[in-house]
Design a protein around this motif. Structure first.
Motif, PDB file in Angstrom:
ATOM      1  N   GLU A 134      31.823  41.029  38.681  1.00  0.00           N
ATOM      2  CA  GLU A 134      32.713  42.864  38.514  1.00  0.00           C
ATOM      3  C   GLU A 134      34.174  41.791  39.335  1.00  0.00           C
ATOM      4  N   ARG A 135      34.578  40.879  39.443  1.00  0.00           N
ATOM      5  CA  ARG A 135      35.030  40.219  40.203  1.00  0.00           C
ATOM      6  C   ARG A 135      36.549  40.485  39.774  1.00  0.00           C
ATOM      7  N   GLY A 136      36.388  40.161  38.285  1.00  0.00           N
ATOM      8  CA  GLY A 136      37.977  40.425  37.549  1.00  0.00           C
ATOM      9  C   GLY A 136      38.040  41.748  37.351  1.00  0.00           C
ATOM     10  N   LEU A 137      36.873  43.565  37.257  1.00  0.00           N
ATOM     11  CA  LEU A 137      37.252  44.452  37.772  1.00  0.00           C
ATOM     12  C   LEU A 137      37.937  44.512  38.795  1.00  0.00           C
ATOM     13  N   THR A 276      40.786  37.871  31.575  1.00  0.00           N
ATOM     14  CA  THR A 276      40.834  37.251  32.923  1.00  0.00           C
ATOM     15  C   THR A 276      39.121  36.641  32.754  1.00  0.00           C
ATOM     16  N   PHE A 277      38.843  37.738  32.080  1.00  0.00           N
ATOM     17  CA  PHE A 277      36.981  37.522  32.079  1.00  0.00           C
ATOM     18  C   PHE A 277      36.704  36.879  30.357  1.00  0.00           C
ATOM     19  N   ARG A 278      37.886  37.699  29.447  1.00  0.00           N
ATOM     20  CA  ARG A 278      37.218  37.555  27.416  1.00  0.00           C
ATOM     21  C   ARG A 278      37.748  35.163  28.060  1.00  0.00           C
ATOM     22  N   VAL A 279      38.979  34.881  28.479  1.00  0.00           N
ATOM     23  CA  VAL A 279      39.262  33.794  28.159  1.00  0.00           C
ATOM     24  C   VAL A 279      39.782  33.190  29.464  1.00  0.00           C
ATOM     25  N   GLY A 280      38.993  33.355  30.336  1.00  0.00           N
ATOM     26  CA  GLY A 280      38.906  32.646  31.517  1.00  0.00           C
ATOM     27  C   GLY A 280      40.223  32.394  32.817  1.00  0.00           C
ATOM     28  N   ARG A 281      39.941  31.481  33.626  1.00  0.00           N
ATOM     29  CA  ARG A 281      41.520  31.597  34.554  1.00  0.00           C
ATOM     30  C   ARG A 281      42.308  30.465  33.934  1.00  0.00           C
ATOM     31  N   ARG A 282      42.524  29.460  32.985  1.00  0.00           N
ATOM     32  CA  ARG A 282      43.374  29.089  32.530  1.00  0.00           C
ATOM     33  C   ARG A 282      44.561  29.367  31.832  1.00  0.00           C
ATOM     34  N   GLN A 283      43.692  30.160  30.945  1.00  0.00           N
ATOM     35  CA  GLN A 283      44.369  30.902  30.094  1.00  0.00           C
ATOM     36  C   GLN A 283      45.086  31.956  29.438  1.00  0.00           C
ATOM     37  N   ALA A 315      62.561  46.447  29.471  1.00  0.00           N
ATOM     38  CA  ALA A 315      62.475  45.021  30.310  1.00  0.00           C
ATOM     39  C   ALA A 315      61.413  45.718  31.120  1.00  0.00           C
ATOM     40  N   THR A 316      61.742  47.446  31.432  1.00  0.00           N
ATOM     41  CA  THR A 316      60.267  47.265  33.002  1.00  0.00           C
ATOM     42  C   THR A 316      59.361  47.235  32.093  1.00  0.00           C
ATOM     43  N   ILE A 317      59.263  48.250  30.865  1.00  0.00           N
ATOM     44  CA  ILE A 317      57.790  48.212  30.478  1.00  0.00           C
ATOM     45  C   ILE A 317      57.160  46.965  30.099  1.00  0.00           C
ATOM     46  N   VAL A 318      58.088  45.433  29.340  1.00  0.00           N
ATOM     47  CA  VAL A 318      57.565  44.413  29.518  1.00  0.00           C
ATOM     48  C   VAL A 318      57.297  43.836  30.602  1.00  0.00           C
ATOM     49  N   GLU A 319      57.986  44.545  31.653  1.00  0.00           N
ATOM     50  CA  GLU A 319      57.920  44.298  33.469  1.00  0.00           C
ATOM     51  C   GLU A 319      56.418  44.292  34.174  1.00  0.00           C
ATOM     52  N   GLY A 320      56.235  45.687  33.217  1.00  0.00           N
ATOM     53  CA  GLY A 320      55.191  46.307  34.220  1.00  0.00           C
ATOM     54  C   GLY A 320      53.742  46.034  33.848  1.00  0.00           C
ATOM     55  N   LEU A 321      54.377  45.513  32.502  1.00  0.00           N
ATOM     56  CA  LEU A 321      52.728  45.121  31.251  1.00  0.00           C
ATOM     57  C   LEU A 321      52.409  43.653  32.575  1.00  0.00           C
ATOM     58  N   VAL A 322      53.025  42.785  32.007  1.00  0.00           N
ATOM     59  CA  VAL A 322      52.906  41.354  32.324  1.00  0.00           C
ATOM     60  C   VAL A 322      52.798  40.752  33.457  1.00  0.00           C
ATOM     61  N   GLY A 323      54.024  41.546  34.673  1.00  0.00           N
ATOM     62  CA  GLY A 323      54.258  41.404  35.952  1.00  0.00           C
ATOM     63  C   GLY A 323      52.464  41.895  36.573  1.00  0.00           C
ATOM     64  N   THR A 324      51.917  42.816  36.078  1.00  0.00           N
ATOM     65  CA  THR A 324      50.355  43.690  36.694  1.00  0.00           C
ATOM     66  C   THR A 324      49.361  42.108  36.326  1.00  0.00           C
ATOM     67  N   MET A 325      49.660  41.565  35.357  1.00  0.00           N
ATOM     68  CA  MET A 325      48.030  40.664  34.252  1.00  0.00           C
ATOM     69  C   MET A 325      48.551  39.610  35.070  1.00  0.00           C
ATOM     70  N   ALA A 326      50.246  38.929  35.614  1.00  0.00           N
ATOM     71  CA  ALA A 326      50.018  37.524  35.966  1.00  0.00           C
ATOM     72  C   ALA A 326      49.351  37.841  37.432  1.00  0.00           C
ATOM     73  N   SER A 327      49.195  38.824  37.998  1.00  0.00           N
ATOM     74  CA  SER A 327      49.192  39.088  39.694  1.00  0.00           C
ATOM     75  C   SER A 327      47.470  38.964  38.929  1.00  0.00           C
ATOM     76  N   VAL A 328      46.976  39.491  38.877  1.00  0.00           N
ATOM     77  CA  VAL A 328      45.580  39.784  38.177  1.00  0.00           C
ATOM     78  C   VAL A 328      45.072  38.636  38.075  1.00  0.00           C
ATOM     79  N   ALA A 329      45.378  37.341  37.685  1.00  0.00           N
ATOM     80  CA  ALA A 329      44.854  36.158  36.687  1.00  0.00           C
ATOM     81  C   ALA A 329      45.410  35.611  38.686  1.00  0.00           C
TER      82      ALA A 329
END
Length: 410
Positions: A134-137, A276-283, A315-329
């Motif tokens: 459950e680490r990714g969760l 992160t769970f599906r494609v791995g840390r690198r991707q 820009a706000t929508i994109v930054e909110g979406l991918v910025g959080t994804m980058a932090s999770v990774a």
């Protein structure tokens, strides 16, 4: 002997969501809303950036983390800390605060101290409650809930402040923080495990921290965190003052960073955890890091006079979406680099590095913004973010810092 009843999975997730959101709530007001108010009052970008020093507790929280581990229960610590945050907000609601006053900045430091301490307890609790699968969760909850708290603090509370005053805003903050105490009341901690053996104290404990920080692989991971986050933090620190300088009202900024930013950040946390769970840390690290840099490009365009308000919403929508994804990774990578026998110590040290990099990036962003203007500052930060992301992937492809990182990297 009969085992005490355990928390259900839903209770555990609700608890962690509430605790991480509680950390971000006051921090969001002071990092998203306060810069708007100070910018309107004529503060320079450099002066605003130096408020990063009020976040010092987040950078040095590892110094008192062992005390929290060795004394008391996590439930008792959480009740005290959540209660202290709520009481501080109530106290501030009764004071006649002035923008830029010593009392206000003291309050910022106090909230950072409480939240940073609560974070140590919450991270340790998450490690004990959730299993390895459950680490990714856990990372998704950590990033998403904290970001939600920040955006509620910087969006909703800014909107409330714009229509009322300091007193009403802090009363609302106290009410929100009080809600997060409720899940703690029903917390049933897992029984202590073998890990409770004699631990060093005093100077030996300090030396043990240094030993963990300098062990093979840790300095390299700290350097990679710097590469991955510095450019991102340069741009992020300038976004809210930039929106204010574009002539957007406090209500508009509140809606942009509150309603829209909240929804996209939560979506980004979910997608980031799944990716992160599906494609791995690198991707996941490569895709989310480059996507974040692409999103920053929208702010460059806006600073050059393109797109108008519509581009700022995009820009706000994109930054909110991918910025959080980058932090999770990134946080998943930090967990991979943490020794399971010293998980709390290692992860807290790496989390402190993230805070230090954030402060340095924020100061650099403020200086670049004042000296060069928004467009060049955004451009420099964007290029550093993209190059840093590619360098991290290139380095770990050739020099995985730990066996656990190597196993999770592909």
């Amino acid at each position: 002997m009969q085992q005490p009843p355990q928390n259900t999975r839903a209770q555990q997730l609700t608890l962690l969501t509430g605790l991480y959101a509680a950390q971000g709530l006051p921090f969001g007001f002071f990092t998203l809303a306060l810069p708007v108010l100070l910018r309107e009052a004529g503060w320079s970008l450099t002066a605003i950036s130096f408020l990063q020093f009020l976040a010092l507790p987040w950078a040095i929280k590892f110094m008192w983390a062992p005390v929290l581990d060795q004394h008391g229960t996590r439930r008792s610590w959480l009740l005290w800390l959540q209660g202290a945050a709520c009481a501080t907000a109530l106290l501030l609601s009764q004071l006649d605060l002035q923008l830029g006053s010593v009392a206000l900045f003291t309050a910022v430091f106090a909230f950072n101290l409480i939240a940073a301490t609560q974070d140590v307890v919450t991270d340790g609790l998450a490690v004990r409650l959730l299993n390895a699968k459950e680490r990714g969760l856990a990372n998704a909850i950590q990033v998403g809930a904290y970001r939600l708290g920040m955006i509620l603090g910087g969006g909703l509370l800014l909107w409330i402040f714009a229509r009322s005053n300091w007193s009403v805003m802090f009363l609302c903050m106290a009410a929100m923080l009080a809600i997060t105490i409720v899940p703690v009341l029903t917390l049933r901690e897992p029984p202590p495990q073998v890990e409770r053996r004699a631990r060093p104290g005093g100077w030996r404990l300090a030396i043990a921290w240094i030993h963990r920080a300098l062990r093979p692989g840790m300095p390299a991971i700290a350097g990679l965190i710097f590469c991955y986050r510095f450019g991102d933090q340069m741009v992020s620190s300038l976004i809210v003052p930039f929106l204010s300088d574009q002539g957007l009202s406090k209500e508009t900024i509140a809606a942009m960073k509150g309603a829209v930013g909240s929804a996209t950040s939560l979506m980004g946390a979910v997608i980031g955890g799944w990716l992160t769970f599906r494609v791995g840390r690198r991707q996941a690290l490569l895709f989310s890091g480059l996507a974040q840099a692409f999103g920053f490009g929208l702010y460059i365009a806006a600073a050059l006079g393109m797109g108008g308000v519509e581009l700022l919403w995009t820009a706000t929508i994109v930054e909110g979406l991918v910025g959080t994804m980058a932090s999770v990774a990134l946080f998943a990578l930090m967990m991979d680099a943490s020794d399971p026998l010293h998980a709390g110590t290692d992860y807290t040290l790496l989390a402190s590095v993230v805070v230090v990099v954030g402060s340095l990036g924020g100061i650099a962003g403020g200086l670049a913004g004042d000296l060069l203007g928004y467009a060049p500052a955004f451009t420099i930060g964007t290029l550093l973010a993209a190059v840093g992301c590619v360098f991290v992937v290139w380095w770990l492809d050739r020099h995985p810092t730990h066996e656990r990182v190597a196993q999770a990297w592909r």
